[in-house]
Design an enzyme around this catalytic site. Sequence first.
Site, PDB file in Angstrom:
ATOM      1  N   LYS A  22       0.849  -1.207   0.000  1.00  0.00           N
ATOM      2  CA  LYS A  22       0.000   0.000   0.000  1.00  0.00           C
ATOM      3  C   LYS A  22       0.878   1.249   0.000  1.00  0.00           C
ATOM      4  O   LYS A  22       0.650   2.179  -0.775  1.00  0.00           O
ATOM      5  CB  LYS A  22      -0.893  -0.026   1.237  1.00  0.00           C
ATOM      6  CG  LYS A  22      -1.470   1.303   1.659  1.00  0.00           C
ATOM      7  CD  LYS A  22      -2.293   1.115   2.924  1.00  0.00           C
ATOM      8  CE  LYS A  22      -2.611   2.389   3.661  1.00  0.00           C
ATOM      9  NZ  LYS A  22      -1.450   3.117   4.190  1.00  0.00           N
ATOM     10  N   ASN A  23       1.887   1.244   0.866  1.00  0.00           N
ATOM     11  CA  ASN A  23       2.675   2.471   1.025  1.00  0.00           C
ATOM     12  C   ASN A  23       3.600   2.752  -0.153  1.00  0.00           C
ATOM     13  O   ASN A  23       4.134   3.855  -0.269  1.00  0.00           O
ATOM     14  CB  ASN A  23       3.473   2.424   2.332  1.00  0.00           C
ATOM     15  CG  ASN A  23       2.542   2.513   3.541  1.00  0.00           C
ATOM     16  OD1 ASN A  23       1.420   2.987   3.419  1.00  0.00           O
ATOM     17  ND2 ASN A  23       3.004   2.034   4.687  1.00  0.00           N
ATOM     18  N   ARG A  93      -4.751   9.691   3.626  1.00  0.00           N
ATOM     19  CA  ARG A  93      -3.563  10.367   4.144  1.00  0.00           C
ATOM     20  C   ARG A  93      -2.582  10.662   2.994  1.00  0.00           C
ATOM     21  O   ARG A  93      -1.950  11.699   2.942  1.00  0.00           O
ATOM     22  CB  ARG A  93      -2.901   9.462   5.184  1.00  0.00           C
ATOM     23  CG  ARG A  93      -1.564   9.918   5.666  1.00  0.00           C
ATOM     24  CD  ARG A  93      -1.682  11.125   6.549  1.00  0.00           C
ATOM     25  NE  ARG A  93      -0.369  11.642   6.919  1.00  0.00           N
ATOM     26  CZ  ARG A  93      -0.185  12.810   7.474  1.00  0.00           C
ATOM     27  NH1 ARG A  93      -1.188  13.610   7.725  1.00  0.00           N
ATOM     28  NH2 ARG A  93       1.018  13.211   7.782  1.00  0.00           N
ATOM     29  N   CYS A 117      -5.573   7.824   9.145  1.00  0.00           N
ATOM     30  CA  CYS A 117      -5.770   7.408  10.539  1.00  0.00           C
ATOM     31  C   CYS A 117      -5.487   8.567  11.484  1.00  0.00           C
ATOM     32  O   CYS A 117      -4.622   9.400  11.206  1.00  0.00           O
ATOM     33  CB  CYS A 117      -4.834   6.238  10.870  1.00  0.00           C
ATOM     34  SG  CYS A 117      -5.164   4.772   9.884  1.00  0.00           S
ATOM     35  N   ARG A 122      -1.229  15.179  12.994  1.00  0.00           N
ATOM     36  CA  ARG A 122      -0.330  14.668  11.947  1.00  0.00           C
ATOM     37  C   ARG A 122       0.190  15.892  11.192  1.00  0.00           C
ATOM     38  O   ARG A 122      -0.377  16.310  10.190  1.00  0.00           O
ATOM     39  CB  ARG A 122      -1.063  13.678  11.028  1.00  0.00           C
ATOM     40  CG  ARG A 122      -1.442  12.399  11.776  1.00  0.00           C
ATOM     41  CD  ARG A 122      -1.941  11.301  10.885  1.00  0.00           C
ATOM     42  NE  ARG A 122      -0.885  10.596  10.172  1.00  0.00           N
ATOM     43  CZ  ARG A 122      -1.041   9.396   9.610  1.00  0.00           C
ATOM     44  NH1 ARG A 122      -2.185   8.770   9.668  1.00  0.00           N
ATOM     45  NH2 ARG A 122      -0.048   8.830   8.966  1.00  0.00           N
ATOM     46  N   GLN A 126       7.067  19.615   7.584  1.00  0.00           N
ATOM     47  CA  GLN A 126       8.229  19.186   6.793  1.00  0.00           C
ATOM     48  C   GLN A 126       7.894  19.110   5.295  1.00  0.00           C
ATOM     49  O   GLN A 126       8.756  19.306   4.445  1.00  0.00           O
ATOM     50  CB  GLN A 126       8.764  17.832   7.283  1.00  0.00           C
ATOM     51  CG  GLN A 126       9.231  17.848   8.721  1.00  0.00           C
ATOM     52  CD  GLN A 126      10.311  18.897   8.956  1.00  0.00           C
ATOM     53  OE1 GLN A 126      11.367  18.901   8.311  1.00  0.00           O
ATOM     54  NE2 GLN A 126      10.046  19.816   9.874  1.00  0.00           N
ATOM     55  N   ASP A 305       3.939   0.775  11.896  1.00  0.00           N
ATOM     56  CA  ASP A 305       2.748   0.119  11.358  1.00  0.00           C
ATOM     57  C   ASP A 305       2.589  -1.334  11.823  1.00  0.00           C
ATOM     58  O   ASP A 305       1.597  -1.981  11.487  1.00  0.00           O
ATOM     59  CB  ASP A 305       2.755   0.170   9.820  1.00  0.00           C
ATOM     60  CG  ASP A 305       2.208   1.495   9.313  1.00  0.00           C
ATOM     61  OD1 ASP A 305       1.739   2.304  10.129  1.00  0.00           O
ATOM     62  OD2 ASP A 305       2.250   1.720   8.086  1.00  0.00           O
ATOM     63  N   ARG A 396      -9.091  -0.616   4.177  1.00  0.00           N
ATOM     64  CA  ARG A 396      -8.244   0.447   3.611  1.00  0.00           C
ATOM     65  C   ARG A 396      -6.852  -0.063   3.267  1.00  0.00           C
ATOM     66  O   ARG A 396      -6.194   0.469   2.376  1.00  0.00           O
ATOM     67  CB  ARG A 396      -8.080   1.572   4.639  1.00  0.00           C
ATOM     68  CG  ARG A 396      -8.911   2.771   4.423  1.00  0.00           C
ATOM     69  CD  ARG A 396      -8.385   3.907   5.272  1.00  0.00           C
ATOM     70  NE  ARG A 396      -6.977   4.159   4.990  1.00  0.00           N
ATOM     71  CZ  ARG A 396      -6.108   4.665   5.863  1.00  0.00           C
ATOM     72  NH1 ARG A 396      -6.481   4.978   7.065  1.00  0.00           N
ATOM     73  NH2 ARG A 396      -4.857   4.872   5.518  1.00  0.00           N
TER      74      ARG A 396
HETATM   75  C1  UD1 Z   1       4.463   7.175   8.962  1.00  0.00           C
HETATM   76  C2  UD1 Z   1       5.513   6.110   9.027  1.00  0.00           C
HETATM   77  C3  UD1 Z   1       5.185   5.137   7.941  1.00  0.00           C
HETATM   78  C4  UD1 Z   1       3.752   4.630   8.187  1.00  0.00           C
HETATM   79  C5  UD1 Z   1       2.751   5.781   8.337  1.00  0.00           C
HETATM   80  C6  UD1 Z   1       1.369   5.344   8.750  1.00  0.00           C
HETATM   81  C7  UD1 Z   1       7.858   6.435   9.690  1.00  0.00           C
HETATM   82  C8  UD1 Z   1       9.076   7.263   9.504  1.00  0.00           C
HETATM   83  N1  UD1 Z   1       6.816   6.730   8.892  1.00  0.00           N
HETATM   84  O1  UD1 Z   1       4.483   7.713   7.632  1.00  0.00           O
HETATM   85  O2  UD1 Z   1       6.111   4.093   7.921  1.00  0.00           O
HETATM   86  O3  UD1 Z   1       3.346   3.829   7.121  1.00  0.00           O
HETATM   87  O4  UD1 Z   1       3.217   6.678   9.292  1.00  0.00           O
HETATM   88  O5  UD1 Z   1       1.376   4.790   9.982  1.00  0.00           O
HETATM   89  O6  UD1 Z   1       7.834   5.521  10.466  1.00  0.00           O
HETATM   90  N2  UD1 Z   1       6.278  14.724  11.027  1.00  0.00           N
HETATM   91  C9  UD1 Z   1       6.454  16.051  11.310  1.00  0.00           C
HETATM   92  N3  UD1 Z   1       6.232  16.943  10.294  1.00  0.00           N
HETATM   93  C10 UD1 Z   1       5.863  16.567   9.042  1.00  0.00           C
HETATM   94  C11 UD1 Z   1       5.684  15.215   8.769  1.00  0.00           C
HETATM   95  C12 UD1 Z   1       5.897  14.311   9.792  1.00  0.00           C
HETATM   96  O7  UD1 Z   1       6.783  16.423  12.439  1.00  0.00           O
HETATM   97  O8  UD1 Z   1       5.689  17.436   8.181  1.00  0.00           O
HETATM   98  C13 UD1 Z   1       6.500  13.717  12.094  1.00  0.00           C
HETATM   99  C14 UD1 Z   1       5.211  12.996  12.452  1.00  0.00           C
HETATM  100  O9  UD1 Z   1       4.501  13.661  13.472  1.00  0.00           O
HETATM  101  C15 UD1 Z   1       5.728  11.646  12.894  1.00  0.00           C
HETATM  102  C16 UD1 Z   1       6.991  11.433  12.052  1.00  0.00           C
HETATM  103  O10 UD1 Z   1       7.365  12.734  11.593  1.00  0.00           O
HETATM  104  O11 UD1 Z   1       6.120  11.709  14.248  1.00  0.00           O
HETATM  105  C17 UD1 Z   1       6.819  10.503  10.867  1.00  0.00           C
HETATM  106  O12 UD1 Z   1       5.823  11.025   9.995  1.00  0.00           O
HETATM  107  P1  UD1 Z   1       5.741  10.602   8.461  1.00  0.00           P
HETATM  108  O13 UD1 Z   1       6.788   9.609   8.148  1.00  0.00           O
HETATM  109  O14 UD1 Z   1       5.612  11.790   7.623  1.00  0.00           O
HETATM  110  O15 UD1 Z   1       4.342   9.957   8.434  1.00  0.00           O
HETATM  111  P2  UD1 Z   1       3.816   9.117   7.300  1.00  0.00           P
HETATM  112  O16 UD1 Z   1       4.339   9.510   5.982  1.00  0.00           O
HETATM  113  O17 UD1 Z   1       2.335   9.090   7.511  1.00  0.00           O
END
Ligand code: UD1
Length: 415
Positions: A22-23, A93, A117, A122, A126, A305, A396
């Site tokens: 999926k990812n 997402r 989720c 979230r 970044q 995950d 999902r």
């Molecule tokens: C993350 C997981 C991914 C998982 C998904 C859903 C990691 C590194 N990533 O991906 O493997 O499939 O969740 O569960 O394990 N963050 C910020 N600012 C940003 C973006 C992120 O502070 O702009 C922080 C988030 O709060 C979090 C961390 O960075 O603590 C990781 O976020 P990110 O990897 O972006 O989330 P996903 O891409 O959803």
Amino acid sequence: MNELIIHPVGALRGSVPVSGSKNAALPILIATLLCDGPSVIGNLPGIRDVTLTLRILARLGCTVEQMDDTTYRIDPTHASAPISAEPLTERLRASAYFLGAFLGRFGRGRIGRIGGCDFGGRPIDQHIKVLSALGATVLVTEDGVEVCSEELKGTSVSFDTVSVGATVNGILSAVRASGETVLYGAAAEPHIDDLIGYLNRCGANIRRAGQNEIRIRGVRRMRGCSYSVIPDMIEAGTYLIAGAATQGAVRVRGVNPAHIAPLTRKLKEMGADVDEEEQAVSVFAPGRLYGTRIETQPYPGFPTDLQPQMTALLCTCIGTGTVRENIWRHRFRYTEELRRMGANISVREDTATVVGGVLTGAEMTVPDLRAGAALLIAACAARGDSHLYDVGWIERGYEDFVGKMGMLGASVTPI
Ligand code: UD1
């Protein structure tokens, strides 16, 4: 499907095929927008997030054709920038990835509020950091996010935290920018490498210069290509944990063992036998496993995950285990549901402490995707039937999970 009845049958035994990731699938599908010709993407998982992404692409003007069960042809030639925020993005997402793709393709675009989720906040700071660094203006409103740029120019960006999503947006916006972009502190997940693999086959010039450094030399044009998505390491890990929690023997076929090594190392430590083949992994639990310490980290650490599924397993173990969540500190809402089964779990800040014991069937509501998988595992390992509500979350991210649980001998009945 909204409700499931799970009737525990003891040890789960058997073999399941692993679907596409999926990812990896979602960013690759969205990246097809950046090409000047059609792409044929194979090994797509049959899950709701993929269907939604394909619908959004079609609404943007892409021609989307199904070639076989897991393969779609996407021709973005007649796609155009959305005039208003696409409402379907609110259910996904991964819709944040459209920001980078819109900038790279149209120089502008907008999406609705970003879904997915709920793990507390979230943030997307970044994402904004990398898009702005390349020259985009990013406007976040109550209704969504809007981006535009005159010209995207390569630059160096150091992420403040490892983010899969921001890394994807960095790659998508830089791939057709002028000059070179260097992303420091970029995510190292296999699905990022799969996106890079797809884009390079389309003519992009992207390379990993170190585990967390990605260099992108912008190219003017990209043609489409045929590409097959990598297997889903989280799906594979989920079925292996289900085998371990029920003291069974489960083999997952069509997975890269290296991708789930952080899980299999833990399972061995906990007393399971693990057998790795070139493209398959088997787990055999000779009895109840032993509690351990888990700490989630960006890849190659233990994946967030698989955190809820591991907590479910720890509920069945001998002794005490701890789970520290470093990515999403509030990703423990599901523990309330596990407590309905008699689980002994206490959560303090980012850490759950789990005292293993016996679970009893209960009525539970699924709060999010991976938590749904965890509750399903716990229900299979419990004594007595369980009812699971809001199981749409599981669809999902897990293709035909009722059928695949059935291949392992589980009795899972949709209502
Ligand atoms: C993350 C997981 C991914 C998982 C998904 C859903 C990691 C590194 N990533 O991906 O493997 O499939 O969740 O569960 O394990 N963050 C910020 N600012 C940003 C973006 C992120 O502070 O702009 C922080 C988030 O709060 C979090 C961390 O960075 O603590 C990781 O976020 P990110 O990897 O972006 O989330 P996903 O891409 O959803």
